[in-house]
Design an enzyme around this catalytic site. Structure first.
Site, PDB file in Angstrom:
ATOM      1  N   GLU A  87       3.399  19.401 -19.834  1.00 20.35           N
ATOM      2  CA  GLU A  87       4.661  19.004 -19.705  1.00 20.35           C
ATOM      3  C   GLU A  87       5.326  17.239 -20.619  1.00 20.35           C
ATOM      4  OE1 GLU A  87       8.759  17.283 -19.235  1.00 20.35           O
ATOM      5  OE2 GLU A  87       7.099  16.785 -17.736  1.00 20.35           O
ATOM      6  N   ASP A 126       0.817  18.940 -15.146  1.00 17.93           N
ATOM      7  CA  ASP A 126       0.279  18.138 -15.368  1.00 17.93           C
ATOM      8  C   ASP A 126       1.008  16.781 -14.686  1.00 17.93           C
ATOM      9  OD1 ASP A 126       2.228  18.553 -17.427  1.00 17.93           O
ATOM     10  OD2 ASP A 126       1.517  16.474 -18.231  1.00 17.93           O
TER      11      ASP A 126
HETATM   12 ZN   LIG Z   1       8.157  15.949 -15.036  1.00 18.06          ZN
END
Ligand SMILES: [Zn+2]
Length: 385
Positions: free
Chosen positions: A139, A76
């Site tokens: 994340e 992401d």
């Molecule tokens: Zn990163």
């Protein structure tokens, strides 16, 4: 067909994998590419089914020894609402000395290199020990994919006990970071017309007392000495941030709710449960006789890799680094450590260009990082004798 590193990077940047979008198109692309090269690929779907972690295995199947290496990256990226982009952010653009695009630095270049190195090994060179790629979702909003993987990974299927988390560190080896512990405090009063205050209970006034008490707790944290403080010379203590406050609806209404959000940055070795208890005790004493609800919104764990570990030692030698380093952002490594995996934070690109307009990576960093990563793979996975 094999793609070059920059071609893969270009494809990856083209998937706008912000937290509000699915990462499955990107995962499907990489899964097909790695499968075609001969890797064994698994998808681990999120609870909602719209996102996935991608795990790819190259070399011999994992055994009890936990030999080998994990290369970990997140799929992401943060959104790109900034003014000042010179090009569309979700298309990789080549400038003289650099590639520009959202994720070029954080961290699709590392992912592209890891994928291509894994694909090359899968195609041509048998390995002595397993190489695992672990590519996570979400994340950037608290390590959700890594947390999901750690909580659902079958205990019997051990991942290799060493990992490189390829976040942008300009190829400085970092062996520690703080965690991020987020809490939401809700004070409940009773609404009433402001002309009849005796009929209500104002929730904002005790909220102010709670904020003052949290500021006192922050100063307490600042005076405490932690065993790992030397790794964080700028901020050698648990930082506490009263981040948001919300409450009230109108001039003539006694507010019945006040919500305060607090973020803490614990050092490695600090007990999160203990910190939550200290915040809870502080808040309850300050809010009394009102009752305050305290909810832990998320808890990204801190990371610590032993200075003496083979992974730290090897990577430092590889780049000629003498001193220990830490980074000021949390990573998936905090979670993977819970599976008994030693994690080093080490990747191309500078964090200073991440999360900003015209995020970029120097073209020259791709071959440099590729060569170093290749040596790390050789060291821990080796070629078959
Ligand atoms: Zn990163």
């Amino acid at each position: 067909m094999a793609l070059s590193d920059s071609e893969i990077l270009s494809r990856l940047v083209g998937f706008a994998t912000t937290s509000t979008a699915s990462n499955l198109p990107l995962v499907d692309f990489l899964a097909d590419y790695l499968t075609a090269a001969g890797a064994r690929v698994e998808r681990q779907l999120s609870a909602g089914g719209d996102k996935a972690n991608l795990i790819a295995w190259i070399g011999p199947p994992p055994d009890g020894s936990r030999a080998g290496l994990v290369l970990c990256g997140h799929t992401d990226v943060v959104a790109a609402p900034e003014e000042g982009w010179r090009h569309p952010p979700f298309a990789l653009t080549e400038e003289t000395d650099r590639y520009v695009g959202r994720g070029a630095c954080d961290m699709k270049t590392f992912v592209a290199l890891a994928v291509n190195l894994a694909a090359e090994r899968a195609r041509a060179k048998p390995l002595r020990a397993p190489l695992a790629l672990v590519l996570t979702f979400d994340e950037e909003i608290g390590g959700l994919g890594a947390k999901w993987l750690v909580e659902h990974w079958p205990a019997a299927r051990s991942l290799p006990a060493r990992a490189i988390i390829g976040e942008p560190t300009s190829l400085v080896v970092a062996r520690a970071h703080k965690g991020h512990l987020k809490m939401r405090i809700t004070l409940h009063g009773r609404p009433a017309h402001s002309g009849y205050p005796h009929l209500g209970v104002n929730a904002i006034e005790p909220g102010a007392t709670v904020v003052a008490a949290l500021a006192k707790l922050r100063r307490e944290f600042e005076s405490e000495r932690h065993p790992e403080r030397d790794l964080f010379p700028e901020v050698p203590f648990v930082a506490l941030n009263v981040a948001t406050i919300a409450g009230g609806t109108a001039f003539n209404v006694i507010p019945d709710r006040c919500v305060i959000e607090v973020g803490l940055r614990p050092l490695p070795g600090t007990s999160a449960a203990n910190l939550v208890e200290r915040v809870r005790t502080t808040v309850q004493a300050a809010a009394a006789p009102l009752v305050a609800d305290l909810e832990v919104v998320s808890n990204t764990p801190p990371l610590l890799l032993s200075e003496a570990s083979a992974l730290h030692h090897f990577l430092c030698q590889l780049v000629g680094q003498k001193n220990s380093a830490a980074v000021s952002f949390a990573t998936d490594g905090g979670w993977f450590q819970k599976l008994g995996i030693e994690c080093a934070i080490w990747g191309p690109g500078s964090i200073a260009t991440a999360h900003r307009a015209n995020e970029w990576i120097a073209k020259s960093e791709l071959p440099t990082a590729r060569g170093l990563l290749e040596r790390a793979i050789d060291r821990f996975c080796g070629e078959e004798a």
